[in-house]
Design a protein around this motif. Structure first.
Motif, PDB file in Angstrom:
ATOM      1  N   ASN A   1       0.820  -1.225   0.000  1.00 23.19           N
ATOM      2  CA  ASN A   1       0.000   0.000   0.000  1.00 23.19           C
ATOM      3  C   ASN A   1       0.850   1.269   0.000  1.00 23.19           C
ATOM      4  O   ASN A   1       0.511   2.270   0.625  1.00 23.19           O
ATOM      5  N   ASN A   2       1.980   1.196  -0.703  1.00 26.37           N
ATOM      6  CA  ASN A   2       2.853   2.349  -0.857  1.00 26.37           C
ATOM      7  C   ASN A   2       2.612   2.889  -2.269  1.00 26.37           C
ATOM      8  O   ASN A   2       2.981   2.260  -3.252  1.00 26.37           O
ATOM      9  N   TYR A   3       1.956   4.044  -2.345  1.00 26.14           N
ATOM     10  CA  TYR A   3       1.548   4.571  -3.651  1.00 26.14           C
ATOM     11  C   TYR A   3       2.471   5.673  -4.167  1.00 26.14           C
ATOM     12  O   TYR A   3       2.022   6.597  -4.825  1.00 26.14           O
ATOM     13  N   LEU A   4       3.759   5.540  -3.848  1.00 24.41           N
ATOM     14  CA  LEU A   4       4.703   6.545  -4.317  1.00 24.41           C
ATOM     15  C   LEU A   4       5.880   5.879  -5.016  1.00 24.41           C
ATOM     16  O   LEU A   4       6.613   5.086  -4.417  1.00 24.41           O
ATOM     17  N   LEU A   5       6.040   6.190  -6.287  1.00 24.03           N
ATOM     18  CA  LEU A   5       7.180   5.693  -7.055  1.00 24.03           C
ATOM     19  C   LEU A   5       8.189   6.827  -7.150  1.00 24.03           C
ATOM     20  O   LEU A   5       7.906   7.870  -7.728  1.00 24.03           O
ATOM     21  N   GLU A   6       9.353   6.614  -6.541  1.00 26.53           N
ATOM     22  CA  GLU A   6      10.368   7.663  -6.524  1.00 26.53           C
ATOM     23  C   GLU A   6      11.469   7.366  -7.534  1.00 26.53           C
ATOM     24  O   GLU A   6      11.653   6.227  -7.956  1.00 26.53           O
ATOM     25  N   LYS A   7      12.197   8.420  -7.866  1.00 25.73           N
ATOM     26  CA  LYS A   7      13.313   8.291  -8.803  1.00 25.73           C
ATOM     27  C   LYS A   7      14.307   7.232  -8.317  1.00 25.73           C
ATOM     28  O   LYS A   7      14.814   6.435  -9.095  1.00 25.73           O
TER      29      LYS A   7
ATOM     30  N   ASN B   1      -1.412   4.353  -8.695  1.00 21.61           N
ATOM     31  CA  ASN B   1      -2.840   4.132  -8.672  1.00 21.61           C
ATOM     32  C   ASN B   1      -3.075   2.658  -8.981  1.00 21.61           C
ATOM     33  O   ASN B   1      -2.370   2.089  -9.786  1.00 21.61           O
ATOM     34  N   ARG B   2      -4.059   2.034  -8.358  1.00 18.81           N
ATOM     35  CA  ARG B   2      -4.373   0.641  -8.702  1.00 18.81           C
ATOM     36  C   ARG B   2      -5.218   0.588  -9.970  1.00 18.81           C
ATOM     37  O   ARG B   2      -6.095   1.417 -10.160  1.00 18.81           O
TER      38      ARG B   2
END
Length: 198
Positions: free
Chosen positions: A115-121, A172-173
């Motif tokens: 449930n981690n909705y952050l894609l970082e560089k 986003n799912r």
């Protein structure tokens, strides 16, 4: 699974290409062979590109994706709502690109599972660094190639609907049609469903 595939950087010249996939599937449905499809796409500019060199670059990828889909999936791409086509196209990209499948499976799936909705560089950087350490071929790729692939991966996620915003990295799912879930499960491709966060 995509074990027999080797790591490749072909995605640098081929992004989401859903419109193109639909055009190729229409030609396949008409009974055209791969050679005929290639010729027709290039001669008639079926993809409506302004530069024909782009055509020659993208046709092989689109054909590979089309060939990775069984008849039912091809039918759905052509006749279902856009969202269904996007999911099937994402599946086809993973089926034909080992590195992208591993990215989806090892980065996106893990994030969504947690449930981690952050894609970082840094997520992309770490993924590519680890893969380069594990693979001689990738180790030889230029920084330019790797950076281009990172951009393409972000674009693919965005166009598939998994990434809300390329700048913020908000994930986003995807909403999966029950028929797709059932079908991919029945053909033993649940690994791809899971990689997409299902």
């Amino acid at each position: 699974m995509s074990n027999e595939l080797e790591y490749s950087a072909t995605l640098t010249g081929a992004s989401f290409l859903l419109y193109e996939l639909k055009q190729v599937l229409k030609l396949k449905k008409q009974g055209l062979s791969e050679v005929e499809i290639k010729r027709k796409v290039i001669e008639d500019n079926v993809f409506e590109y302004q530069v024909t060199s782009s055509l020659k670059r993208s046709v092989p990828s689109v054909l590979r994706r089309a060939n990775a889909l069984d008849d039912l999936l091809q039918e759905w791409v052509l006749n279902s709502p856009l969202e269904v086509g996007k999911i099937i196209n994402l599946y086809a990209i993973m089926k034909t690109d080992k590195l992208f499948f591993e990215f989806m499976n090892e980065v996106i799936r893990e994030k969504l599972d947690a449930n981690n909705y952050l894609l970082e560089k840094k997520d992309l950087n770490v993924f590519f660094a680890i893969k380069a350490e594990q693979n001689e071929k990738m180790e030889k790729w230029t920084e330019l190639t790797v950076n281009k692939l990172k951009q393409v991966y972000m674009k693919l996620l965005y166009e598939a609907g998994l990434l809300v915003d390329k700048k913020s990295g908000d994930l986003n799912r995807l909403l999966f049609d029950e028929d797709i879930k059932r079908h991919l499960t029945s053909i033993d491709d649940t690994a791809y469903l899971k990689a997409m966060g299902e």
